[in-house]
Write an enzyme that holds these catalytic residues in place. Structure first.
Site, short mmCIF file in Angstrom:
data_model
loop_
_atom_site.label_atom_id
_atom_site.label_comp_id
_atom_site.label_asym_id
_atom_site.label_seq_id
_atom_site.Cartn_x
_atom_site.Cartn_y
_atom_site.Cartn_z
CB SER A 1 32.60 -13.84 -75.26
OG SER A 1 32.97 -15.16 -75.61
CB SER A 2 38.02 -14.99 -76.02
OG SER A 2 37.67 -16.23 -75.43
CB THR B 1 57.88 -1.77 -32.36
OG1 THR B 1 57.09 -1.98 -31.19
CG2 THR B 1 59.22 -1.16 -31.97
CB SER C 1 54.74 3.94 -26.19
OG SER C 1 53.35 3.65 -26.18
CB THR C 2 54.72 1.39 -30.71
OG1 THR C 2 56.06 1.63 -31.14
CG2 THR C 2 53.94 0.71 -31.82
CG ASN C 3 52.01 -0.10 -26.91
OD1 ASN C 3 52.37 -0.61 -27.96
ND2 ASN C 3 52.40 -0.56 -25.72
CE LYS D 1 28.18 -14.17 -72.78
NZ LYS D 1 29.02 -13.69 -71.67
CB THR E 1 8.46 -10.30 -54.11
OG1 THR E 1 7.24 -10.93 -54.52
CG2 THR E 1 8.21 -8.80 -53.89
#
Length: 460
Positions: free
Chosen positions: A316-317, A99, A138-140, A322, A185
């Site tokens: 990587s830090s 609404t 209507s909203t509906n 990497k 697999t």
């Protein structure tokens, strides 16, 4: 600031705002639960077009004057062109069953249409939010219609983005059509195959998922406009139902149909759940492919290293040099999020009560975010990963020729028991099966590749 009154009292509104008291109350009540309607431009545009179609239908049915219908249509066209979006301030996942959302549109359109006709903001003398903009609605019936048609519209860029991704895999299949690789697999060596087969398989899976999204999207073109509050049509102008379907089709440029049973259409949210499920499945398809690429590109010298993924950022830090498969990981994480969105839609569809589903705002929140996430994810996956992906053909061939996948090459001629013994003998000697086959005189060095190429084609 200007003052506006409703049945609950007086509210203050910025002088230039096109919304009024209903919008302000809804925005304040739900301000902490998510992004506002303006963050979803497809929905804003689509809902404005639905309101325009309703004004046209009301005019054709004789319930609205030409002057008012034209003013509403002009206001809606302005919204559809991108104007006034900042006035849609209610949260998408609002808790009033829609609404607040519907009234946000009714008030903005009524105020702007009134301006066009010379009225003051908030006066609503010439165009009223409920009596005119919301006439026969209507909203509906408005909200599910707007959500459905937004999904139809927003699915187009997703379909295009996912189709571009599928074509990128087709291109890679052509580039590496005959490059040999080890098919696996249960994460163990299985049989020889080619990268052309691998990438064509990925493309086919994506294309099938796209087709199912399209099918589910088409089911959203049936909308309950004209059902008003519960499906009876009570409150609609006589003849309105005859005109609203054609008016929507004209406005959107594709066929929009009305339901055979309005009560079913307003009670059920199964079309949303079906569409959401297909979006989730597409994301799962992409997530599985991304997971494969992470494994195939793993580790370089310490892993499989058969696929070379584009390096897009340091990984990587602390570990210099990497580089992580961050784009593939993003695609996988998107699939996780999509599962959450789909669960939201599914639970909300389940918990509709009686004649309507008043949880459609959260369904919209989930679907619109899902569409945006998946559309952008497909584009990033293609641009930053698949288009720049390369194959280490030597590494791939070496992994294949050193594996027990060679055993499948000999089965027809030697039988399962004898090949098993050959595999065990190679393992005992610590040499590849192919090398053992050469030692036993079953193949020559020159014939190994030819045999693998032939085996990769299977029964064909």
């Amino acid at each position: 600031m200007r003052k506006d009154k409703d049945s609950l009292g007086e509210v203050s509104i910025p002088d230039e705002a096109l919304y009024s008291s209903g919008t302000v109350r809804g925005a304040e009540n739900f301000r902490l639960i998510g992004r506002p309607l303006s963050a979803y431009p497809d929905f804003v545009v689509t809902t404005a077009r639905v309101k325009k179609a309703a004004a046209i239908a009301n005019n054709r049915a004789g319930g609205m004057t030409e002057e008012v219908a034209r003013a509403i249509a002009q206001a809606c066209d302005e919204i559809a062109s991108g104007q006034h979006h900042a006035n849609f301030i209610v949260a998408m996942a609002e808790g009033s069953g829609g609404t607040s959302t519907n009234m946000n549109f009714n008030e903005v359109i009524a105020n702007r249409a009134g301006q066009i006709l010379g009225d003051e903001l908030g006066a609503f003398r010439k165009v009223h939010p409920n009596d005119h903009v919301n006439m026969s609605q209507s909203t509906n019936d408005v909200l599910p219609t707007a959500i459905k048609l937004t999904c139809v519209v927003a699915a187009e860029p997703l379909i295009a983005s996912a189709s571009d991704l599928a074509r990128a895999f087709r291109d890679k299949a052509e580039t590496y059509r005959n490059a040999l690789r080890l098919g696996r697999t249960c994460m163990q060596a299985a049989q020889p195959m080619t990268y052309g087969q691998l990438f064509d398989g990925y493309a086919s899976g994506i294309e099938r998922a796209i087709a199912n999204v399209q099918k589910a999207r088409d089911g959203l073109r049936t909308v309950p406009m004209g059902g008003t509050a519960i499906g009876t049509g009570l409150g609609a102008v006589p003849g309105y139902r005859d005109h609203i379907g054609p008016a929507l089709s004209e406005e959107f440029g594709f066929d929009v149909s009305l339901p055979a049973d309005y009560f079913d259409a307003m009670q059920s949210a199964d079309a949303f759940a079906r569409f959401s499920a297909e979006l989730k499945i597409l994301s799962e398809t992409l997530g599985k492919i991304a997971a494969d690429l992470v494994i195939l590109g793993s580790g370089g010298n310490s892993g499989l290293g058969e696929i070379i993924l584009p390096s897009v950022q340091p990984g990587s830090s602390i570990m210099a040099g990497k580089v992580n498969p961050v784009i593939c990981m993003m695609v996988q994480q998107n699939a996780f999020i999509m599962h959450g969105y789909d669960a939201t839609v599914s639970v909300a569809a389940l918990h509709g009560q009686m004649e309507i589903n008043h949880f459609e705002p959260v369904i919209a929140h989930a679907l619109f975010n899902a569409l945006e996430l998946l559309t952008n994810g497909c584009q990033i996956f293609r641009e930053k990963c698949i288009e720049g992906l390369a194959i280490d053909e030597d590494r791939s061939y070496d992994n294949l020729v050193r594996s027990h996948a060679m055993s499948s090459v000999f089965l027809r001629d030697l039988g399962y028991e004898r090949v098993t013994a050959l595999v065990k003998d190679a393992a005992a000697k610590g040499i590849p099966l192919a090398e053992n086959a050469v030692a036993h005189g079953l193949l020559t060095e020159a014939g190994i590749r030819a045999s693998l190429e032939q085996a990769a084609q299977g029964a064909t």
